[in-house]
Enzyme design. Structure first.
Site, PDB file in Angstrom:
ATOM      1  N   ARG A  55     -41.248   4.280 -11.913  1.00 19.43           N
ATOM      2  CA  ARG A  55     -40.334   5.198 -12.599  1.00 19.43           C
ATOM      3  C   ARG A  55     -39.021   4.478 -12.814  1.00 19.43           C
ATOM      4  O   ARG A  55     -38.484   3.878 -11.881  1.00 19.43           O
ATOM      5  CB  ARG A  55     -40.110   6.496 -11.810  1.00 19.43           C
ATOM      6  CG  ARG A  55     -39.402   7.559 -12.629  1.00 19.43           C
ATOM      7  CD  ARG A  55     -39.272   8.884 -11.881  1.00 19.43           C
ATOM      8  NE  ARG A  55     -40.551   9.541 -11.676  1.00 19.43           N
ATOM      9  CZ  ARG A  55     -40.686  10.764 -11.153  1.00 19.43           C
ATOM     10  NH1 ARG A  55     -39.609  11.443 -10.801  1.00 19.43           N
ATOM     11  NH2 ARG A  55     -41.876  11.296 -10.995  1.00 19.43           N
TER      12      ARG A  55
ATOM     13  N   SER B 218     -41.374  13.230 -14.941  1.00 17.90           N
ATOM     14  CA  SER B 218     -41.137  14.566 -14.390  1.00 17.90           C
ATOM     15  C   SER B 218     -39.804  15.138 -14.890  1.00 17.90           C
ATOM     16  O   SER B 218     -39.628  15.363 -16.070  1.00 17.90           O
ATOM     17  CB  SER B 218     -41.199  14.517 -12.865  1.00 17.90           C
ATOM     18  OG  SER B 218     -41.197  15.803 -12.310  1.00 17.90           O
TER      19      SER B 218
ATOM     20  N   ASP C 264     -40.654  22.558 -14.396  1.00 17.62           N
ATOM     21  CA  ASP C 264     -39.991  21.334 -14.838  1.00 17.62           C
ATOM     22  C   ASP C 264     -40.798  20.735 -15.987  1.00 17.62           C
ATOM     23  O   ASP C 264     -41.872  21.238 -16.333  1.00 17.62           O
ATOM     24  CB  ASP C 264     -39.797  20.368 -13.676  1.00 17.62           C
ATOM     25  CG  ASP C 264     -41.101  19.851 -13.088  1.00 17.62           C
ATOM     26  OD1 ASP C 264     -42.152  20.472 -13.314  1.00 17.62           O
ATOM     27  OD2 ASP C 264     -41.074  18.820 -12.391  1.00 17.62           O
TER      28      ASP C 264
ATOM     29  N   ASP D 152     -42.869  18.342 -16.616  1.00 22.01           N
ATOM     30  CA  ASP D 152     -44.296  18.007 -16.500  1.00 22.01           C
ATOM     31  C   ASP D 152     -45.068  19.076 -15.744  1.00 22.01           C
ATOM     32  O   ASP D 152     -46.262  18.917 -15.474  1.00 22.01           O
ATOM     33  CB  ASP D 152     -44.497  16.630 -15.863  1.00 22.01           C
ATOM     34  CG  ASP D 152     -44.174  16.603 -14.376  1.00 22.01           C
ATOM     35  OD1 ASP D 152     -43.248  17.327 -13.957  1.00 22.01           O
ATOM     36  OD2 ASP D 152     -44.836  15.863 -13.628  1.00 22.01           O
TER      37      ASP D 152
ATOM     38  N   ASP E 154     -45.179  20.307 -12.694  1.00 20.91           N
ATOM     39  CA  ASP E 154     -45.724  20.258 -11.338  1.00 20.91           C
ATOM     40  C   ASP E 154     -44.822  20.982 -10.340  1.00 20.91           C
ATOM     41  O   ASP E 154     -45.189  21.126  -9.168  1.00 20.91           O
ATOM     42  CB  ASP E 154     -46.002  18.820 -10.895  1.00 20.91           C
ATOM     43  CG  ASP E 154     -44.759  17.950 -10.788  1.00 20.91           C
ATOM     44  OD1 ASP E 154     -43.684  18.379 -11.250  1.00 20.91           O
ATOM     45  OD2 ASP E 154     -44.881  16.828 -10.254  1.00 20.91           O
ATOM     46  N   ARG E 155     -43.670  21.467 -10.784  1.00 22.78           N
ATOM     47  CA  ARG E 155     -42.769  22.220  -9.913  1.00 22.78           C
ATOM     48  C   ARG E 155     -42.471  23.595 -10.512  1.00 22.78           C
ATOM     49  O   ARG E 155     -42.620  23.803 -11.712  1.00 22.78           O
ATOM     50  CB  ARG E 155     -41.460  21.464  -9.688  1.00 22.78           C
ATOM     51  CG  ARG E 155     -41.661  20.100  -9.050  1.00 22.78           C
ATOM     52  CD  ARG E 155     -40.357  19.379  -8.852  1.00 22.78           C
ATOM     53  NE  ARG E 155     -40.585  17.993  -8.501  1.00 22.78           N
ATOM     54  CZ  ARG E 155     -39.982  17.344  -7.510  1.00 22.78           C
ATOM     55  NH1 ARG E 155     -39.109  17.981  -6.756  1.00 22.78           N
ATOM     56  NH2 ARG E 155     -40.246  16.076  -7.266  1.00 22.78           N
TER      57      ARG E 155
ATOM     58  N   THR F 289     -42.336  13.376   4.252  1.00 28.13           N
ATOM     59  CA  THR F 289     -41.822  13.907   2.994  1.00 28.13           C
ATOM     60  C   THR F 289     -42.664  13.448   1.809  1.00 28.13           C
ATOM     61  O   THR F 289     -43.013  12.279   1.692  1.00 28.13           O
ATOM     62  CB  THR F 289     -40.375  13.437   2.790  1.00 28.13           C
ATOM     63  OG1 THR F 289     -39.608  13.755   3.951  1.00 28.13           O
ATOM     64  CG2 THR F 289     -39.753  14.105   1.583  1.00 28.13           C
TER      65      THR F 289
ATOM     66  N   GLU G 275     -43.149  21.942  -0.282  1.00 32.76           N
ATOM     67  CA  GLU G 275     -41.994  21.164   0.146  1.00 32.76           C
ATOM     68  C   GLU G 275     -40.739  21.768  -0.480  1.00 32.76           C
ATOM     69  O   GLU G 275     -40.812  22.439  -1.516  1.00 32.76           O
ATOM     70  CB  GLU G 275     -42.136  19.692  -0.210  1.00 32.76           C
ATOM     71  CG  GLU G 275     -42.217  19.380  -1.681  1.00 32.76           C
ATOM     72  CD  GLU G 275     -42.331  17.878  -1.958  1.00 32.76           C
ATOM     73  OE1 GLU G 275     -42.289  17.104  -0.995  1.00 32.76           O
ATOM     74  OE2 GLU G 275     -42.460  17.504  -3.127  1.00 32.76           O
TER      75      GLU G 275
ATOM     76  N   LYS H 231     -48.645  19.037  -5.880  1.00 29.91           N
ATOM     77  CA  LYS H 231     -47.859  20.196  -6.286  1.00 29.91           C
ATOM     78  C   LYS H 231     -48.266  20.611  -7.697  1.00 29.91           C
ATOM     79  O   LYS H 231     -48.518  19.767  -8.547  1.00 29.91           O
ATOM     80  CB  LYS H 231     -46.371  19.918  -6.184  1.00 29.91           C
ATOM     81  CG  LYS H 231     -45.866  18.688  -6.897  1.00 29.91           C
ATOM     82  CD  LYS H 231     -44.408  18.459  -6.552  1.00 29.91           C
ATOM     83  CE  LYS H 231     -43.858  17.191  -7.190  1.00 29.91           C
ATOM     84  NZ  LYS H 231     -44.456  15.961  -6.618  1.00 29.91           N
TER      85      LYS H 231
END
Length: 610
Positions: free
Chosen positions: A63, A160, A318, A320, A322-323, A396, A420, A434
């Protein structure tokens, strides 16, 4: 020889690396940019940074900024990465790669589709099957597809919720979870061994009329929706249809709108989109940061849309998808409450347990598990002790959560929820990462049910805290650019009066520390042999302290930023009803931890800017 050493040996001088780039790169724009930079002496430092350093493949893949150079995201780096990854997969399980191939998805950022196609072409030229999505898809579709088709790997080109100038390259293992070490180091080594583009590396003609290439979009969408629709109890769909709770949804200029529309329509949820943000926009033109975790600053348009139509619940994915973020209108105060990731973890944890019991009346919870990362709220741990299910915390990141969930499933356990604090939620083992789409389904149905009972989401959250005790977090960080100083600070914490003599109290002895877990050294005095159960990494700093009054504090470094972070949570007894007093104690203890352990003034640490 390490990857870094390989890279050092590979380069002899900046002019040689520039010449090499111009010889290998077939993108006219990046070649032109490099020539322009090289023509001006004042660009020497920038050229050294982008040409003599290299972006490294980590457990989250790649990234970084889209720009020319080996340290950035661009066509040549993608070609090199795809070549190295292909060779890595061949070594791991060539038969699986030959039989089931890989699946590739991408988001709506600049270059995402092109880089997905470049990757697909490289695998196709090598004779391996590729499932390449024909349009932008939510990131969770990729691990879902790996699991469904038993692929050798999944790749998604996405950054993301990063700023618009960034992009990324994320991979999943054959178990459908994010990769963990040592896979990242092995992939990086393989990339370094395959830097020169292969003769067909830039040739995308293999994408036309190729029997090895297929588009899984229709089948995956059908199967993904099928999992959700089969999971929804008929009584809850009836409530959704009857309640007609209007939910406002924003895709944050991302990929999810057509998919969330199918989900909400199928489960009977009434919704409206934030029109200005419903379609992919690589400029992210209406938000400063395309991250719903930013809260009110990123949700202004959603508030306006909801207020115009009288909607009281907002769900935000978000870019993409995934959140998931959520906000609720507090009618009595005429203001919006944006729930934190920890608060949503509490709500969804309660809801998932409620739904499980509905589906399995009278069944023991001995085999049921919920998971979260160690820096997230311990509300699930508290609930587990009270309700009788099992709780596990991990390091994490969902790479650890997903792999642990799969390990538990393989042992015959039932994992019903993971989360998380960074608004990441996993509500189904169909996606071992996620997943903001399935989380939106659960959150919308939960809200609809609660409103049918005359309750709001916030009222239910307070009821959870009334039942299990208030769990109040206070998290922040200090800036420190000196790795040597950071190590010195943490070493001093560990050796107050000798090896493994961590602090026993704070605030001049007022608050007692009952246990210490150090995942840098592997020390954990809560275990019979003083050895930590969770994975240990000597390359990062992470110490967790538990206090007798219920405070949990984790001090850790960031893997990507020059920060010392602290995560604290007061897990108060249900008997303590005065939230104001809990907050006061928490603030006092956090101040004591910072002053006595991190010593910001003595060490010249810069506090987080407000």
């Amino acid at each position: 020889m390490s990857c870094a050493a390989n890279w050092a040996a590979e380069r002899a001088s900046l002019p040689q690396k520039i010449e090499e780039w111009l010889r290998w790169d077939k993108n006219e724009e990046t070649c032109k940019e490099l020539k322009n930079l090289a023509a001006s002496p004042e660009n020497q430092k920038l050229l050294e940074d982008i040409m003599l350093k290299r972006i490294e493949f980590g457990t989250a893949g790649l990234r970084g900024k889209m720009y020319v150079g080996y340290a950035c995201m661009n066509d040549l780096v993608i070609v090199q990465t795809a070549q190295g990854f292909l060779r890595y997969l061949e070594k791991k399980d060539k038969d699986l790669l030959q039989k089931n191939g890989i699946v590739i998805g991408y988001d709506g950022r600049y270059n995402s589709k092109h880089w997905a196609e470049l990757t697909a072409a490289i695998f196709l030229h090598a004779g391996y099957p590729v499932k390449l999505f024909g349009m932008v898809v939510p990131t969770p579709y990729v691990p879902f597809s790996v699991r469904k088709y038993k692929c050798a790997s999944g790749i998604v080109v996405t950054a993301s919720h990063n700023p618009k100038q960034d992009n990324g390259y994320k991979v999943y293992g054959p178990n459908s979870a994010q990769i963990i070490s040592p896979a990242d180091k092995e992939i990086q080594q393989s990339i370094m061994q395959n830097l020169e583009p292969w003769p067909t590396a830039w040739d995308k003609s293999s994408l036309s009329n190729n029997p090895l290439l297929s588009d899984p979009l229709g089948q995956v969408t059908c199967n993904y929706l099928g999992v959700i629709f089969a999971d929804l109890l008929p009584e809850f769909k009836e409530i959704n249809l009857k309640q007609k709770l209007l939910i406002t949804h924003t895709a944050m200029h991302g990929v999810v709108t057509p998919y969330i529309r199918k989900v909400f329509d199928g489960i009977g949820i009434t919704f409206q989109t934030v029109v200005e943000q419903q379609d992919p926009d690589p400029e992210f033109s209406t938000v400063k940061f395309p991250n719903p975790e930013e809260g009110k600053s990123s949700l202004d348009l959603a508030f306006q849309t909801a207020d115009r139509q009288g909607s009281v619940v907002i769900l935000a994915n978000d870019p993409d998808a995934d959140r998931l973020a959520c906000a609720e209108k507090q009618i009595d105060k005429n203001e919006w409450k944006v729930f934190t990731g920890n608060e949503l973890g509490a709500l969804l944890g309660w809801w998932m347990l409620f739904v499980y019991r509905k589906k399995n009346p009278g069944q023991s919870l001995d085999n049921v598990y919920m998971l979260c990362s160690t820096v997230s709220s311990m509300i699930l741990r508290t609930m587990a002790k009270a309700e009788g299910f099992n709780f596990v915390d991990t390091l994490t990141g969902f790479k650890w959560i997903g792999n642990k969930a799969l390990e538990l499933q393989a042992a015959g356990k039932t994992v019903i929820f993971c989360f998380e604090e960074a608004i990441g939620f996993m509500t189904s083992m169909a996606v071992t990462d996620k997943d903001g789409v399935s989380a939106a389904y659960q959150m919308a149905t939960c809200a609809s049910y609660l409103y049918s009972q005359g309750k709001t989401l916030n009222q239910q959250l307070q009821a959870i805290y009334e039942q299990y005790g208030h769990h109040i977090s206070l998290n922040s960080y200090y800036i420190c650019h000196d790795p040597v100083l950071i190590k010195k600070i943490f070493d001093k914490i560990r050796t107050k009066n000798g090896p493994n003599t961590y602090p026993q109290t704070i605030c001049n002895g007022k608050y007692q520390i009952t246990s210490v877990r150090d995942l840098t050294t592997g020390y954990d005095n809560n275990q019979p042999d003083n050895k930590a159960v969770l994975p240990v990494s000597s390359s990062s700093q992470m110490i967790t302290f538990n206090f007798s009054n219920g405070l949990v504090c984790t001090l850790r470094t960031s893997g990507t930023e020059p920060k010392i972070k602290y995560y604290t949570e007061m897990c108060a007894s249900p008997d303590i009803k005065d939230k104001t007093e809990i907050v006061k104690t928490l603030q006092e203890m956090v101040a004591g931890i910072c002053e006595e352990m991190l010593q910001p003034k003595e060490n010249g640490l810069q506090a987080k800017a407000d």
